[in-house]
Scaffold this motif. Sequence first.
Motif, PDB file in Angstrom:
ATOM      1  N   UNK A   1       0.831  -1.207   0.000  1.00 26.69           N
ATOM      2  CA  UNK A   1       0.000   0.000   0.000  1.00 26.69           C
ATOM      3  C   UNK A   1       0.866   1.257   0.000  1.00 26.69           C
ATOM      4  N   UNK A   2       1.946   1.240   0.786  1.00 29.46           N
ATOM      5  CA  UNK A   2       2.833   2.399   0.832  1.00 29.46           C
ATOM      6  C   UNK A   2       3.499   2.644  -0.515  1.00 29.46           C
ATOM      7  N   UNK A   3       3.905   1.570  -1.183  1.00 24.98           N
ATOM      8  CA  UNK A   3       4.561   1.728  -2.482  1.00 24.98           C
ATOM      9  C   UNK A   3       3.567   2.201  -3.533  1.00 24.98           C
ATOM     10  N   UNK A   4       2.348   1.663  -3.505  1.00 25.13           N
ATOM     11  CA  UNK A   4       1.313   2.179  -4.405  1.00 25.13           C
ATOM     12  C   UNK A   4       1.079   3.671  -4.156  1.00 25.13           C
ATOM     13  N   UNK A   5       1.037   4.055  -2.870  1.00 31.03           N
ATOM     14  CA  UNK A   5       0.847   5.467  -2.528  1.00 31.03           C
ATOM     15  C   UNK A   5       1.997   6.306  -3.055  1.00 31.03           C
ATOM     16  N   UNK A   6       3.238   5.844  -2.811  1.00 37.42           N
ATOM     17  CA  UNK A   6       4.409   6.598  -3.265  1.00 37.42           C
ATOM     18  C   UNK A   6       4.383   6.786  -4.774  1.00 37.42           C
ATOM     19  N   UNK A   7       4.093   5.729  -5.504  1.00 34.57           N
ATOM     20  CA  UNK A   7       4.119   5.815  -6.962  1.00 34.57           C
ATOM     21  C   UNK A   7       2.940   6.603  -7.515  1.00 34.57           C
ATOM     22  N   UNK A   8       1.845   6.660  -6.755  1.00 32.05           N
ATOM     23  CA  UNK A   8       0.716   7.480  -7.209  1.00 32.05           C
ATOM     24  C   UNK A   8       1.098   8.956  -7.251  1.00 32.05           C
ATOM     25  N   UNK A   9       2.050   9.361  -6.390  1.00 30.95           N
ATOM     26  CA  UNK A   9       2.512  10.749  -6.384  1.00 30.95           C
ATOM     27  C   UNK A   9       3.384  11.058  -7.598  1.00 30.95           C
ATOM     28  N   UNK A  10       3.857  10.007  -8.260  1.00 29.39           N
ATOM     29  CA  UNK A  10       4.758  10.161  -9.401  1.00 29.39           C
ATOM     30  C   UNK A  10       4.115   9.718 -10.705  1.00 29.39           C
ATOM     31  N   UNK A  11       2.799   9.418 -10.660  1.00 26.83           N
ATOM     32  CA  UNK A  11       2.069   8.957 -11.848  1.00 26.83           C
ATOM     33  C   UNK A  11       2.676   7.692 -12.444  1.00 26.83           C
ATOM     34  N   UNK A  12       3.077   6.772 -11.563  1.00 28.51           N
ATOM     35  CA  UNK A  12       3.640   5.491 -11.974  1.00 28.51           C
ATOM     36  C   UNK A  12       2.798   4.375 -11.371  1.00 28.51           C
ATOM     37  N   UNK A  13       2.563   3.345 -12.140  1.00 28.88           N
ATOM     38  CA  UNK A  13       1.803   2.191 -11.665  1.00 28.88           C
ATOM     39  C   UNK A  13       2.753   1.002 -11.482  1.00 28.88           C
ATOM     40  N   UNK A  14       2.980   0.560 -10.243  1.00 30.64           N
ATOM     41  CA  UNK A  14       3.876  -0.583 -10.044  1.00 30.64           C
ATOM     42  C   UNK A  14       3.151  -1.905 -10.273  1.00 30.64           C
ATOM     43  N   UNK A  15       3.905  -2.908 -10.649  1.00 28.87           N
ATOM     44  CA  UNK A  15       3.405  -4.274 -10.745  1.00 28.87           C
ATOM     45  C   UNK A  15       4.251  -5.135  -9.828  1.00 28.87           C
TER      46      UNK A  15
END
Length: 284
Positions: A43-57
């Motif tokens: 959840x934290x990584x999804x949150x972090x990447x949402x601030x950078x407009x990146x979608x992690x897999x």
Amino acid sequence: MAYVACALPAKASATEQISPATEIVITRYCGQSITPGNAHIEKLIYLAFSKLNIQPTFNNVNQYCSHSREVKFLQEGKSDILWATTTADYEQQLIPIRIPIYKGLLGYRIALIRAEDKGKFAHITTLEQLQTLRFGQGEGWADTAILKEAGLKVTESSDVHNLFNMLRAGRFDLFPRGLMEPWEEVKQLPAMNFAVEEHILIAYPLPAYIFVSPKRPELAKLIHTGLELAIQDGSFDQLVMADPNVQQALRLANIKQRKIFYLENSTLTKETPLSNKALWVNLK
């Protein structure tokens, strides 16, 4: 898309430009997403990447590993991330994201005990009395060194599942857990007939970090930058404090009625952000 490896920024700027990736794949060889800690860092990584407009897999292999094996996989580049309470060795061997993922709550330790021992520890009010008890902890955990330095007797195992069996078998008296852990473990292990100890709290500064493989410095930079942005806009705090296990712990811990033993943590490195009050919860 490739990224240029660089040092982690001391503080992220909302205007810092990071080129978006078409895909960021994060491999985690050890652990399962369904466990609370692993689900939390996702959840934290999804949150972090949402601030950078990146979608992690996430590519989760879901193997059970000891801490030492998990660290080895990160060093070799077979796995990209792990979370753990920090040690100087981990910070040297891996890339630490020095943002405590639970705002320091793992340093407030409440013990798991055998249900038949409930009430047995109500008379414990001094460190000398605490030193007569035996505690269970993981081999190589920062907690183990902290308890031993305070003169406490510690029985160790490299397998956390084995520690539950050892507690049940009477190999030690108490199994101190992070503030948000013991109530859920009582529910998850009904056959063990455990209970949460009600009278003692052991406290020390103990950040748990996301650690990144040294083979993936670009991933570490992205996670760090995104989390800094989440701290700045308040969404990091919202995510941590909305965690159901954190909410349950704050509701049930009854901290004001406990005898609190404050211990030193000499294992922390000088880079530990103790002075940044925004990163810590103060339960005093």
